[in-house]
Design an enzyme around this catalytic site. Structure first.
Site, PDB file in Angstrom:
ATOM      1  N   PHE A 116       0.860  -1.188   0.000  1.00 41.17           N
ATOM      2  CA  PHE A 116       0.000   0.000   0.000  1.00 41.17           C
ATOM      3  C   PHE A 116       0.888   1.228   0.000  1.00 41.17           C
ATOM      4  CE2 PHE A 116      -4.505   1.019   0.957  1.00 41.17           C
ATOM      5  CZ  PHE A 116      -5.100  -0.153   0.572  1.00 41.17           C
ATOM      6  N   GLN A 236      -7.645  14.823   3.851  1.00 39.83           N
ATOM      7  CA  GLN A 236      -6.960  14.069   2.801  1.00 39.83           C
ATOM      8  C   GLN A 236      -7.797  13.911   1.538  1.00 39.83           C
ATOM      9  OE1 GLN A 236      -6.191   9.577   3.206  1.00 39.83           O
ATOM     10  NE2 GLN A 236      -4.164  10.495   3.167  1.00 39.83           N
ATOM     11  N   HIS A 238      -7.985  11.553  -1.583  1.00 39.29           N
ATOM     12  CA  HIS A 238      -7.492  10.264  -2.077  1.00 39.29           C
ATOM     13  C   HIS A 238      -7.302  10.400  -3.582  1.00 39.29           C
ATOM     14  CE1 HIS A 238      -7.305   6.039  -3.083  1.00 39.29           C
ATOM     15  NE2 HIS A 238      -7.321   5.712  -1.799  1.00 39.29           N
ATOM     16  N   LEU A 248     -14.794   5.616  -4.185  1.00 38.02           N
ATOM     17  CA  LEU A 248     -13.383   5.267  -4.042  1.00 38.02           C
ATOM     18  C   LEU A 248     -12.968   4.037  -4.852  1.00 38.02           C
ATOM     19  CD1 LEU A 248     -11.045   6.377  -2.219  1.00 38.02           C
ATOM     20  CD2 LEU A 248     -11.303   4.241  -0.993  1.00 38.02           C
ATOM     21  N   GLU A 251      -6.568   1.988  -3.005  1.00 36.33           N
ATOM     22  CA  GLU A 251      -5.135   1.972  -3.282  1.00 36.33           C
ATOM     23  C   GLU A 251      -4.644   0.531  -3.489  1.00 36.33           C
ATOM     24  OE1 GLU A 251      -3.394   4.980  -0.760  1.00 36.33           O
ATOM     25  OE2 GLU A 251      -1.831   3.557  -0.262  1.00 36.33           O
ATOM     26  N   ARG A 282      -0.518   9.439  -0.319  1.00 34.92           N
ATOM     27  CA  ARG A 282      -1.685   9.956  -1.054  1.00 34.92           C
ATOM     28  C   ARG A 282      -1.578  11.439  -1.393  1.00 34.92           C
ATOM     29  NH1 ARG A 282      -6.268   6.662   2.364  1.00 34.92           N
ATOM     30  NH2 ARG A 282      -5.765   4.682   1.362  1.00 34.92           N
ATOM     31  N   HIS A 369     -11.518  12.555   1.115  1.00 35.18           N
ATOM     32  CA  HIS A 369     -11.577  11.195   1.649  1.00 35.18           C
ATOM     33  C   HIS A 369     -11.539  11.096   3.170  1.00 35.18           C
ATOM     34  CE1 HIS A 369     -11.122   6.903   1.551  1.00 35.18           C
ATOM     35  NE2 HIS A 369      -9.936   6.946   2.143  1.00 35.18           N
ATOM     36  N   ARG A 411      -2.646  10.920   6.261  1.00 36.31           N
ATOM     37  CA  ARG A 411      -2.756   9.536   6.750  1.00 36.31           C
ATOM     38  C   ARG A 411      -2.267   8.551   5.695  1.00 36.31           C
ATOM     39  NH1 ARG A 411      -6.394   5.399   6.050  1.00 36.31           N
ATOM     40  NH2 ARG A 411      -8.113   6.608   5.187  1.00 36.31           N
TER      41      ARG A 411
HETATM   42  C1  LIG Z   1     -14.802   4.285   0.617  1.00 34.72           C
HETATM   43  C2  LIG Z   1     -13.818   4.226   1.738  1.00 34.72           C
HETATM   44  C3  LIG Z   1     -12.831   3.252   1.752  1.00 34.72           C
HETATM   45  C4  LIG Z   1     -11.903   3.197   2.791  1.00 34.72           C
HETATM   46  N1  LIG Z   1     -10.943   2.211   2.788  1.00 34.72           N
HETATM   47  C5  LIG Z   1     -10.074   2.133   3.833  1.00 34.72           C
HETATM   48  C6  LIG Z   1      -9.119   1.081   3.912  1.00 34.72           C
HETATM   49  O1  LIG Z   1      -9.049   0.207   3.067  1.00 34.72           O
HETATM   50  N2  LIG Z   1      -8.278   1.066   4.964  1.00 34.72           N
HETATM   51  C7  LIG Z   1      -8.309   2.004   5.951  1.00 34.72           C
HETATM   52  O2  LIG Z   1      -7.527   1.925   6.897  1.00 34.72           O
HETATM   53  N3  LIG Z   1      -9.236   3.004   5.912  1.00 34.72           N
HETATM   54  C8  LIG Z   1     -10.111   3.083   4.885  1.00 34.72           C
HETATM   55  N4  LIG Z   1     -11.037   4.095   4.862  1.00 34.72           N
HETATM   56  C9  LIG Z   1     -11.168   4.988   6.009  1.00 34.72           C
HETATM   57  C10 LIG Z   1     -11.936   4.280   7.115  1.00 34.72           C
HETATM   58  O3  LIG Z   1     -12.791   3.329   6.580  1.00 34.72           O
HETATM   59  C11 LIG Z   1     -12.753   5.255   7.950  1.00 34.72           C
HETATM   60  O4  LIG Z   1     -11.932   6.299   8.399  1.00 34.72           O
HETATM   61  C12 LIG Z   1     -13.330   4.536   9.150  1.00 34.72           C
HETATM   62  O5  LIG Z   1     -14.060   3.407   8.749  1.00 34.72           O
HETATM   63  C13 LIG Z   1     -14.187   5.406  10.030  1.00 34.72           C
HETATM   64  O6  LIG Z   1     -14.665   4.577  11.078  1.00 34.72           O
HETATM   65  P1  LIG Z   1     -15.402   5.167  12.332  1.00 34.72           P
HETATM   66  O7  LIG Z   1     -15.694   4.034  13.244  1.00 34.72           O
HETATM   67  O8  LIG Z   1     -14.622   6.301  12.876  1.00 34.72           O
HETATM   68  O9  LIG Z   1     -16.721   5.776  11.703  1.00 34.72           O
HETATM   69  P2  LIG Z   1     -17.909   5.081  10.823  1.00 34.72           P
HETATM   70  O10 LIG Z   1     -17.611   3.715  10.431  1.00 34.72           O
HETATM   71  O11 LIG Z   1     -18.342   6.023   9.788  1.00 34.72           O
HETATM   72  O12 LIG Z   1     -19.045   5.070  11.867  1.00 34.72           O
HETATM   73  C14 LIG Z   1     -19.657   6.274  12.324  1.00 34.72           C
HETATM   74  C15 LIG Z   1     -20.831   5.879  13.153  1.00 34.72           C
HETATM   75  O13 LIG Z   1     -21.312   7.015  13.828  1.00 34.72           O
HETATM   76  C16 LIG Z   1     -22.705   7.044  13.736  1.00 34.72           C
HETATM   77  N5  LIG Z   1     -23.109   8.436  13.865  1.00 34.72           N
HETATM   78  C17 LIG Z   1     -22.619   9.510  13.214  1.00 34.72           C
HETATM   79  N6  LIG Z   1     -23.241  10.627  13.648  1.00 34.72           N
HETATM   80  C18 LIG Z   1     -24.103  10.233  14.601  1.00 34.72           C
HETATM   81  C19 LIG Z   1     -25.038  10.912  15.414  1.00 34.72           C
HETATM   82  N7  LIG Z   1     -25.219  12.234  15.337  1.00 34.72           N
HETATM   83  N8  LIG Z   1     -25.792  10.184  16.265  1.00 34.72           N
HETATM   84  C20 LIG Z   1     -25.658   8.847  16.339  1.00 34.72           C
HETATM   85  N9  LIG Z   1     -24.794   8.153  15.586  1.00 34.72           N
HETATM   86  C21 LIG Z   1     -24.023   8.845  14.737  1.00 34.72           C
HETATM   87  C22 LIG Z   1     -23.033   6.407  12.412  1.00 34.72           C
HETATM   88  O14 LIG Z   1     -24.337   5.876  12.425  1.00 34.72           O
HETATM   89  C23 LIG Z   1     -21.994   5.295  12.362  1.00 34.72           C
HETATM   90  O15 LIG Z   1     -22.444   4.159  13.038  1.00 34.72           O
HETATM   91  C24 LIG Z   1     -11.975   4.157   3.819  1.00 34.72           C
HETATM   92  C25 LIG Z   1     -12.962   5.124   3.815  1.00 34.72           C
HETATM   93  C26 LIG Z   1     -13.859   5.184   2.782  1.00 34.72           C
HETATM   94  C27 LIG Z   1     -14.892   6.285   2.792  1.00 34.72           C
END
Ligand SMILES: Cc1cc2nc3c(=O)[nH]c(=O)nc-3n(C[C@H](O)[C@H](O)[C@H](O)COP(=O)(O)OP(=O)(O)OC[C@H]3O[C@@H](n4cnc5c(N)ncnc54)[C@H](O)[C@@H]3O)c2cc1C
Length: 597
Positions: A116, A236, A238, A248, A251, A282, A369, A411
């Site tokens: 990666f 960031q 992407h 997306l 990568e 990135r 991203h 990142r």
């Molecule tokens: C398309 C894509 C591909 C990616 N691929 C990778 C990868 O391969 N490797 C990597 O390391 N990272 C990757 N990332 C980044 C990574 O996936 C995210 O940064 C990460 O999943 C975020 O996780 P989280 O638990 O912080 O939030 P999330 O998984 O988004 O969860 C947020 C949660 O908060 C809840 N929420 C939000 N606001 C409220 C509110 N007001 N009240 C109640 N609940 C709320 C939502 O319902 C959800 O359950 C990718 C991101 C994207 C967008």
């Protein structure tokens, strides 16, 4: 008023929230609130992999992972926290494996790893296989696995409840106020400890890989309580989003040998990163694509270049680069292998573009991203109140919403999923430990009063303005002036436009007056959050007169370690103005160097 009493309350059911919930629930009464059904969280869309120096296929070390992350962060990441994350990474992966996560395997049964961007063998400088993966559905597998574990551990879930305020009492977190979306009723959750794990805020930008729910509710709420947001100027882009749609393309495609080609058919990354080429970090690649397009080297003069993973191209360039399989034979792939390793990517391109990546190159452009900035925490997920690192009792944050800071100014791919599991776990443990000793804080007389006032203001507004128009204008100016390259003039324009939109926002009302699933009301409330975060992002960026990682200024093209090796801490003062303070970067053993790839 519906009131609930809980020891540890987690807001958000993505990877960070579920990991926090799982660990807190081992010793404390724990609930997870989520505006989405848990398995619809953005974590489920993560594709390429989760980073850890398992060395399952070739030599690797947590120290190398640490160094790459420090370098990738453009030296803004806190080195103690990065060391901690990269050390914990190996155990975290085995733990996920033991929970039942079906990682892809090598022929001899070990966890398979792929290269990666920015992850290198620190001796040779060449890409190293560090990303553990399940095809291109790694996040989906993590989310499902953690959700099952939470259910097994009797975590209570409040699905489709949207948190709209934090309750603070005497400087301590005392709970949250949430809207039950199905009924429109307000609920007060009275808790000893609150963990925010609400994800990112990429919906500020026009072209984005982020889900509709990424509206920054968490940081907008804490900022309204006078708490700081750290390093918001670093967002960031992407390099590879589907042209115009922003969806997306992982990568991992380049990890599997895909290359970037401009309109002249040139593999342009040779110019910008002669050593690791298409696997540079990135920020470096996004800028390269932007410059190619600006110089007229986009495909057909348009705003896109190609990402090419056709087997004949992969094999040709792998031979030129001398890329080898682990048994020393030259790297060579077939269409079937690409399909097996990247099934969702192939599917997205066929469905959304009518392009088949096995036989055609994919048109891509950089896409907004990932939020490097967010709610400041220490490495145990404890939220901090100021530049002196004073802890806010009872408040925690983990995942993309938090800024530990392990990602600094940029990142590395695979480090977010890692951040979720490592810091989600520690936030959960700390919060449960705190809850065991703490008492519930007394609640204010009417804890939901500020929320009711906010919603009433929207209902009673004159309706002269339209939320959709305001959102479109915000996304456009943020993409044009607060994107991959920035300048003082452009950012001043963005700030002026965003502030004008905030004024117009006061006139936005709703036509849906119902209570049941009133998503119009919730979307308007979310737009208010996005506008506030757009403002704080721009104010933080304007002040930083240097270029570092994701913050790249044409008027200040160089990194300035003398003046700017420090974190921004932005908070809103009593008069509603954004005030900026700074705190030093934690350095352990890595002195800042010029980054080359
Ligand atoms: C398309 C894509 C591909 C990616 N691929 C990778 C990868 O391969 N490797 C990597 O390391 N990272 C990757 N990332 C980044 C990574 O996936 C995210 O940064 C990460 O999943 C975020 O996780 P989280 O638990 O912080 O939030 P999330 O998984 O988004 O969860 C947020 C949660 O908060 C809840 N929420 C939000 N606001 C409220 C509110 N007001 N009240 C109640 N609940 C709320 C939502 O319902 C959800 O359950 C990718 C991101 C994207 C967008």
């Amino acid at each position: 008023m519906n009131t609930h009493q809980i020891e540890v309350l987690v807001v958000g059911a993505g990877g960070a929230g579920l990991m926090a919930g799982l660990y807190a629930s081992k010793t404390a009464k724990t609930a997870v609130i989520s505006k989405l059904y848990p398995t619809r969280s953005h974590t489920g869309t993560a594709q390429g992999g989760i980073g850890a120096a398992l060395a399952s296929q070739e030599e690797d070390h947590p120290e190398w992972h640490t160094y790459d992350t420090v370098k990738g962060s453009d030296y803004l990441g806190d080195q103690d926290a990065i060391e901690f994350m990269c050390e914990e990474a190996v155990q975290a992966i085995y733990e996920l494996e033991h929970m039942g996560l079906p990682f892809d395997r090598t022929p001899d049964g070990k966890i398979s790893q792929r290269p990666f961007g920015g992850h290198t063998n620190n001796v040779t400088g060449k890409p190293v296989r560090r990303a553990c993966h399940t095809a291109d559905r790694t996040g989906h597998m993590i989310l499902q696995t953690l959700y099952q574990q939470c259910l097994k551990n009797n975590v209570t879930f409040y699905d489709e409840f949207q948190v709209v305020d934090l309750i603070m009492a005497g400087g301590k977190a005392a709970g949250v106020v949430a809207v039950e979306l199905a009924t429109g009723e307000l609920h007060v959750f009275h808790a000893k400890a609150v963990i925010f794990a609400t994800g990112g805020h990429g919906r500020i930008w026009e072209i984005t890989s982020n889900a509709y729910a990424f509206t920054g509710d968490g940081p907008a709420i804490t900022m309204r309580h006078g708490l700081p947001l750290e390093d918001m100027e670093f967002f960031q882009f992407h390099p590879t989003g589907i042209y115009k749609l922003g969806i997306l393309i992982t990568e991992g495609v380049r990890g599997e040998g895909g290359i970037l080609i401009n309109g002249k058919g040139e593999r342009f990354m040779e110019k910008y990163a002669p050593n690791v080429k298409d696997l540079a970090s990135r920020d470096v690649i996004s800028r390269a694509i932007y410059l190619e397009i600006r110089d007229g080297n986009g495909v057909n003069g348009q705003n896109y270049v190609y990402l090419d993973v056709r087997p004949e191209q992969v094999n040709k360039f792998a031979a030129l680069d001398g890329r080898k399989n682990l048994d020393g034979t030259p790297l060579a792939v077939t269409g079937e292998q690409i399909l097996a390793k990247l099934p969702d990517i192939v599917d997205f391109c066929r469905v959304y573009l009518g392009v088949d990546p096995i036989t055609q190159p994919m048109p891509i452009q950089p896409t907004a991203h990932y939020a490097m900035g967010g709610i400041p925490t220490n490495k145990y997920g404890e939220a901090i109140a100021d530049e002196k690192n004073t802890i806010v009792p009872g408040l925690y944050a983990a995942g993309e919403v938090a800024c530990v800071s392990v990602h600094g100014a940029n990142r590395l791919g695979t480090n977010s999923l890692l951040d979720l599991v490592v810091f989600g776990k520690h936030a959960g443990l700390r919060a449960a430990e705190f809850a065991k000793k703490a008492d519930l804080q007394p609640l204010p007389a009417d804890p939901a009063a500020p929320v009711r006032a906010q919603f009433d203001r929207i209902r009673k507004a004159d309706g002269k303005e339209n939320a959709f128009d305001i959102a479109v204008a915000m996304k456009k100016v943020m993409f044009d002036d607060m994107g991959i390259f920035r300048s003082g003039k452009g950012m001043e324009n963005a700030l002026k436009v965003v502030r004008g939109l905030q004024a117009r926002f006061k006139h936005v009302s709703v036509t849906d007056t119902g209570a049941i699933f009133n998503m119009e009301m919730m979307n308007v409330w979310e737009l208010g959050n996005l506008l506030d975060l757009a403002e704080v992002t721009t104010v933080s960026a304007l002040a930083r007169t240097e270029s570092r990682g994701g913050h790249s200024r044409e008027d200040y093209p160089d990194r300035d370690d003398k003046n700017w090796l420090k974190h921004t801490m932005a908070h809103v003062d009593e008069k509603g103005r954004i005030e900026l303070k700074y705190k030093p970067v934690v350095m352990t053993k890595y002195e800042p160097k010029v980054r080359t790839y």
